[in-house]
Design a protein around this motif. Structure first.
Motif, mmCIF file in Angstrom:
data_model
loop_
_atom_site.group_PDB
_atom_site.id
_atom_site.type_symbol
_atom_site.label_atom_id
_atom_site.label_comp_id
_atom_site.label_asym_id
_atom_site.label_seq_id
_atom_site.Cartn_x
_atom_site.Cartn_y
_atom_site.Cartn_z
ATOM 1 N N ALA A 295 0.844 -1.207 0.000
ATOM 2 C CA ALA A 295 0.000 0.000 0.000
ATOM 3 C C ALA A 295 0.876 1.253 0.000
ATOM 4 N N GLY A 296 0.682 2.089 -1.005
ATOM 5 C CA GLY A 296 1.442 3.322 -1.133
ATOM 6 C C GLY A 296 2.764 3.152 -1.873
ATOM 7 N N LEU A 297 3.085 1.932 -2.249
ATOM 8 C CA LEU A 297 4.337 1.635 -2.956
ATOM 9 C C LEU A 297 4.010 0.877 -4.238
ATOM 10 N N SER A 298 5.025 0.590 -5.026
ATOM 11 C CA SER A 298 4.811 -0.218 -6.228
ATOM 12 C C SER A 298 5.021 -1.687 -5.879
ATOM 13 N N TRP A 299 4.339 -2.577 -6.608
ATOM 14 C CA TRP A 299 4.469 -3.999 -6.340
ATOM 15 C C TRP A 299 5.898 -4.477 -6.569
ATOM 16 N N ILE A 300 6.592 -3.897 -7.531
ATOM 17 C CA ILE A 300 7.956 -4.361 -7.807
ATOM 18 C C ILE A 300 8.874 -4.128 -6.604
ATOM 19 N N THR A 301 8.591 -3.094 -5.817
ATOM 20 C CA THR A 301 9.364 -2.853 -4.592
ATOM 21 C C THR A 301 9.214 -4.038 -3.648
ATOM 22 N N ILE A 302 7.998 -4.529 -3.488
ATOM 23 C CA ILE A 302 7.737 -5.674 -2.614
ATOM 24 C C ILE A 302 8.308 -6.941 -3.230
ATOM 25 N N LEU A 303 8.133 -7.102 -4.512
ATOM 26 C CA LEU A 303 8.619 -8.288 -5.199
ATOM 27 C C LEU A 303 10.134 -8.447 -5.021
ATOM 28 N N LYS A 304 10.856 -7.360 -5.108
ATOM 29 C CA LYS A 304 12.315 -7.405 -4.933
ATOM 30 C C LYS A 304 12.712 -7.723 -3.496
ATOM 31 N N LYS A 305 11.835 -7.459 -2.549
ATOM 32 C CA LYS A 305 12.114 -7.726 -1.129
ATOM 33 C C LYS A 305 11.397 -8.975 -0.614
ATOM 34 N N ARG A 306 10.683 -9.662 -1.475
ATOM 35 C CA ARG A 306 9.844 -10.777 -1.041
ATOM 36 C C ARG A 306 10.632 -11.850 -0.292
ATOM 37 N N ASP A 307 11.799 -12.221 -0.776
ATOM 38 C CA ASP A 307 12.588 -13.236 -0.067
ATOM 39 C C ASP A 307 13.007 -12.749 1.313
ATOM 40 N N ASN A 308 13.344 -11.467 1.423
ATOM 41 C CA ASN A 308 13.682 -10.895 2.731
ATOM 42 C C ASN A 308 12.474 -10.950 3.666
ATOM 43 N N PHE A 309 11.301 -10.631 3.134
ATOM 44 C CA PHE A 309 10.071 -10.721 3.922
ATOM 45 C C PHE A 309 9.850 -12.155 4.404
ATOM 46 N N ARG A 310 10.033 -13.117 3.501
ATOM 47 C CA ARG A 310 9.794 -14.518 3.869
ATOM 48 C C ARG A 310 10.726 -14.955 5.002
ATOM 49 N N THR A 311 11.962 -14.498 4.949
ATOM 50 C CA THR A 311 12.908 -14.833 6.015
ATOM 51 C C THR A 311 12.515 -14.135 7.314
#
Length: 191
Positions: free
Chosen positions: A42-58
């Motif tokens: 929310a408030g960001l682009s999906w690609i920002t989250i996609l690039k950090k997704r593995d970090n989020f999962r950890t």
């Protein structure tokens, strides 16, 4: 390959479009992970989250809601120090709240069934010809968002829910000119 115009040219986005986006997902935890990530977006682009997704999962222990539901201030503080994720207190705390809500829904019959029942158990096959024709929300996403909030979820408004529905395959919103439209339609099955 003809793709939806939003996929752009970055390899990570092309891979996401070609292999994940719109493919029906029926696993409760997979659905929950994506809803949480959409809240962080929310408030960001999906690609920002996609690039950090593995970090989020950890950082979020594989997005196991049964672990996250027991987290408190110590875990929130640790996450706020993690540069690999979006460090937003409200969104982190909402993830803990959402884990508890997920548990209640899962126990009552399943988060997967809760969501898929809105579309009759099978993906809605839209036939949009241009990206400009694709809405950012709908009466259905408004209803689901309202029901999620009533169940205790946060950061899940109608626009987030609509994007989630597209990504998780509850809606096939690949443009009809996109080669993935027909491929994704073939993956549809009733839950």
């Amino acid at each position: 390959m003809q793709r939806c115009s939003w996929a752009g040219t970055e390899e990570i986005y092309l891979q996401y479009h070609d292999t994940e986006w719109g493919v029906p997902k029926y696993d409760s935890r997979v659905l929950w992970e994506k809803l949480v990530l959409d809240g962080f977006q929310a408030g960001l682009s999906w690609i920002t989250i996609l690039k950090k997704r593995d970090n989020f999962r950890t950082a979020f222990r594989g997005f196991d809601p049964n672990i996250i539901a027991h987290w408190g201030e110590a875990e929130v503080s640790t996450l706020l120090e993690n540069p690999g994720i979006i460090r937003h207190r409200g969104k982190i705390e909402a993830t803990i709240t959402n884990a508890k809500a997920w548990q209640r829904i899962e126990e009552a019959g399943g988060f997967d069934r809760f969501l898929w029942d809105y579309v009759g158990g099978a993906p809605i096959q839209n036939r949009f010809k241009a990206q400009a024709d694709v809405p950012t929300s709908s009466a259905l996403s408004e209803q689901i968002a309202k029901d999620l909030k009533k169940a205790g979820f946060k950061f899940c408004g109608p626009t987030i829910v609509y994007a989630f529905m597209e990504a998780m395959g509850l809606l096939n919103n690949h443009l009809v000119t996109c080669t993935r439209h027909a491929d994704v339609a073939k993956l549809a099955r009733a839950l």
